[in-house]
Design a protein around this motif. Structure first.
Motif, PDB file in Angstrom:
ATOM      1  N   GLN A   7       0.866  -1.034  -0.101  1.00  0.00           N
ATOM      2  CA  GLN A   7       0.083   0.020  -0.071  1.00  0.00           C
ATOM      3  C   GLN A   7       0.912   1.241  -0.169  1.00  0.00           C
ATOM      4  OE1 GLN A   7      -2.993  -0.144   3.287  1.00  0.00           O
ATOM      5  NE2 GLN A   7      -3.120  -2.348   3.032  1.00  0.00           N
ATOM      6  N   ALA A   8       1.834   1.241   0.810  1.00  0.00           N
ATOM      7  CA  ALA A   8       2.861   2.572   0.935  1.00  0.00           C
ATOM      8  C   ALA A   8       3.816   2.777  -0.328  1.00  0.00           C
ATOM      9  CB  ALA A   8       3.702   2.126   2.079  1.00  0.00           C
ATOM     10  N   VAL A   9       3.986   1.420  -1.216  1.00  0.00           N
ATOM     11  CA  VAL A   9       4.670   1.595  -2.271  1.00  0.00           C
ATOM     12  C   VAL A   9       3.538   1.982  -3.641  1.00  0.00           C
ATOM     13  CG1 VAL A   9       5.567   0.447  -4.200  1.00  0.00           C
ATOM     14  CG2 VAL A   9       6.272  -0.364  -2.111  1.00  0.00           C
ATOM     15  N   LEU A  10       2.479   1.659  -3.454  1.00  0.00           N
ATOM     16  CA  LEU A  10       1.394   2.184  -4.542  1.00  0.00           C
ATOM     17  C   LEU A  10       0.927   3.611  -4.171  1.00  0.00           C
ATOM     18  CD1 LEU A  10      -1.055  -0.876  -4.588  1.00  0.00           C
ATOM     19  CD2 LEU A  10       0.611   0.089  -6.510  1.00  0.00           C
TER      20      LEU A  10
ATOM     21  N   VAL B 234       1.711   9.382  -5.814  1.00  0.00           N
ATOM     22  CA  VAL B 234       2.037  10.885  -5.670  1.00  0.00           C
ATOM     23  C   VAL B 234       3.158  11.239  -6.661  1.00  0.00           C
ATOM     24  CG1 VAL B 234       3.386  12.258  -3.929  1.00  0.00           C
ATOM     25  CG2 VAL B 234       1.481  10.665  -3.098  1.00  0.00           C
ATOM     26  N   PHE B 235       3.984  10.475  -6.713  1.00  0.00           N
ATOM     27  CA  PHE B 235       4.994  10.728  -7.858  1.00  0.00           C
ATOM     28  C   PHE B 235       4.232  11.070  -9.281  1.00  0.00           C
ATOM     29  CE2 PHE B 235       7.995   9.556 -11.390  1.00  0.00           C
ATOM     30  CZ  PHE B 235       8.904  10.261 -10.901  1.00  0.00           C
ATOM     31  N   VAL B 236       3.408  10.180  -9.630  1.00  0.00           N
ATOM     32  CA  VAL B 236       2.840  10.410 -10.849  1.00  0.00           C
ATOM     33  C   VAL B 236       1.967  11.837 -10.961  1.00  0.00           C
ATOM     34  CG1 VAL B 236       1.020   9.544 -12.574  1.00  0.00           C
ATOM     35  CG2 VAL B 236       2.695   7.910 -11.447  1.00  0.00           C
ATOM     36  N   ALA B 237       1.240  11.987  -9.745  1.00  0.00           N
ATOM     37  CA  ALA B 237       0.342  13.152  -9.663  1.00  0.00           C
ATOM     38  C   ALA B 237       1.115  14.331  -9.601  1.00  0.00           C
ATOM     39  CB  ALA B 237      -0.559  12.729  -8.307  1.00  0.00           C
ATOM     40  N   VAL B 238       1.926  14.366  -9.169  1.00  0.00           N
ATOM     41  CA  VAL B 238       2.926  15.540  -9.030  1.00  0.00           C
ATOM     42  C   VAL B 238       3.819  16.020 -10.321  1.00  0.00           C
ATOM     43  CG1 VAL B 238       5.061  16.745  -8.051  1.00  0.00           C
ATOM     44  CG2 VAL B 238       3.442  15.554  -6.329  1.00  0.00           C
ATOM     45  N   LEU B 239       4.234  14.742 -10.955  1.00  0.00           N
ATOM     46  CA  LEU B 239       4.704  14.839 -12.481  1.00  0.00           C
ATOM     47  C   LEU B 239       3.730  15.585 -13.208  1.00  0.00           C
ATOM     48  CD1 LEU B 239       7.301  14.504 -14.202  1.00  0.00           C
ATOM     49  CD2 LEU B 239       6.380  12.158 -14.483  1.00  0.00           C
ATOM     50  N   VAL B 240       2.491  14.863 -13.216  1.00  0.00           N
ATOM     51  CA  VAL B 240       1.522  15.490 -14.148  1.00  0.00           C
ATOM     52  C   VAL B 240       0.952  16.865 -13.979  1.00  0.00           C
ATOM     53  CG1 VAL B 240      -0.985  15.111 -14.996  1.00  0.00           C
ATOM     54  CG2 VAL B 240       0.591  13.062 -14.600  1.00  0.00           C
ATOM     55  N   ALA B 241       0.923  17.341 -12.554  1.00  0.00           N
ATOM     56  CA  ALA B 241       0.628  18.568 -12.083  1.00  0.00           C
ATOM     57  C   ALA B 241       1.642  19.413 -12.433  1.00  0.00           C
ATOM     58  CB  ALA B 241       0.421  18.828 -10.723  1.00  0.00           C
TER      59      ALA B 241
ATOM     60  N   GLY C 225       6.357  15.919   1.006  1.00  0.00           N
ATOM     61  CA  GLY C 225       7.246  15.106   0.014  1.00  0.00           C
ATOM     62  C   GLY C 225       6.695  15.326  -1.183  1.00  0.00           C
ATOM     63  N   ALA C 226       5.263  15.605  -1.472  1.00  0.00           N
ATOM     64  CA  ALA C 226       4.936  15.994  -3.041  1.00  0.00           C
ATOM     65  C   ALA C 226       5.689  17.333  -3.186  1.00  0.00           C
ATOM     66  CB  ALA C 226       3.286  16.278  -2.904  1.00  0.00           C
ATOM     67  N   CYS C 227       5.670  18.386  -2.373  1.00  0.00           N
ATOM     68  CA  CYS C 227       6.420  19.440  -2.624  1.00  0.00           C
ATOM     69  C   CYS C 227       7.927  19.193  -2.844  1.00  0.00           C
ATOM     70  CB  CYS C 227       5.962  20.649  -1.394  1.00  0.00           C
ATOM     71  SG  CYS C 227       4.446  21.207  -1.164  1.00  0.00           S
TER      72      CYS C 227
END
Length: 297
Positions: free
Chosen positions: A168-171, A176-183, A244-246
């Motif tokens: 769950q933590a990996v997913l 978060v990585f994909v969402a921030v990259l797209v944003a 972390g997202a920032c």
């Protein structure tokens, strides 16, 4: 270009520290007066790599240099180094999970090894962060020891608190990585001086509070001030993931500017180091949040 993670970085985002991209745009017309032919001249505003022998001296209308890529950092370099670093971390984490059992008879020994590996990894990370140049051996050694620590901690949470927590933590980290990259690529996140100042201030406050909570837990027993348990623990877990997202947005900006302004190829190791630090941060916050949520059931 250095790591943006405040745990391991002391230099901030100023013109003279080797970061690209948070300064004023270079003036039209290109190189600053007196820099032509002088490899020791100060770089023009906005391009910390102008004094690099690979750097192009003619910038038109503030556009980043478009010099040949020989000796320059590329996106392929960043991806390859980041994949290598994360690969070492994942392999050592899997080995630690498989070879360091966390049953009642062995958990103390496994925890001891994990804490020792975590401390060694932290020291190696600090040494790399204070070096002016990337050391691939240091970065890979950091990833190896950090992997041992993460493997044992993940095994403890997964086997003794919440089954499936590690996956769950990996997913969650990947999401978060994909969402921030797209944003970031869509322009929804704008990394400017104000954004950097806010993130650094918030991160400093977060780290100070966590350190105080740890001291109270060590010397006072229990959960310290409760910042890592119960409702407050859930709140601070969410805040940690947002931070972390920032950090990821800062990392993406550094990679983008390093490539655009002609950073040397070895800088890709620093990009990989920064991204690894940030992904480990996010993963740990997810793992801690999952453990808190399950312990409250």
């Amino acid at each position: 270009m250095r790591s943006s993670n405040p745990v391991f970085s002391r230099r901030g985002f100023s013109r003279d520290n080797g970061y690209a991209g948070f300064n004023a745009a270079p003036q039209a017309g290109g190189a600053a007066v007196g820099t032509q032919g002088n490899p020791y001249a100060q770089p023009q505003a906005g391009n910390p790599y102008a004094q690099n022998p690979y750097a192009q001296q003619d910038l038109q209308h503030g556009a980043p240099p478009q010099a040949p890529t020989t000796g320059r950092m590329t996106m392929d370099d960043v991806l390859m180094r980041t994949g290598t670093t994360l690969g070492v971390l994942i392999v050592t984490a899997a080995l630690a999970w498989a070879t360091l059992p966390v049953d009642d008879a062995n958990i103390s020994r496994s925890y001891g090894i994990a804490i020792g590996a975590g401390l060694i990894g932290m020291v190696l990370g600090l040494v790399q962060s204070f070096k002016r140049k990337a050391s691939p051996a240091l970065i890979l050694a950091y990833a190896a020891f950090e992997g041992v620590f993460l493997g044992v901690v993940s095994s403890v949470v997964d086997n003794r608190i919440a089954s499936g927590a590690a996956m769950q933590a990996v997913l969650g980290t990947m999401a978060v990585f994909v969402a921030v990259l797209v944003a970031y690529k869509a322009g929804w996140i704008r990394v400017n001086r104000r954004f950097v100042g806010f993130v650094m201030a918030a991160a400093l406050g977060f780290i100070v509070l966590m350190a105080i909570n740890l001291l109270f837990a060590v010397f006072g027993g229990g959960d310290g001030l409760g910042f890592r348990s119960g409702p407050l623990g859930i709140l601070f877990g969410v805040i940690g993931i947002l931070l972390g997202a920032c950090f990821l947005a800062l990392d993406f900006k550094q990679v983008e500017d390093g490539i655009a302004y002609g950073a040397p190829r070895e800088e890709s190791w620093l990009a990989a180091f920064g991204l690894t630090l940030t992904l480990v941060w996010i993963y740990m916050e997810f793992l801690r949040l999952i453990a808190i949520l399950n312990s409250n059931d």
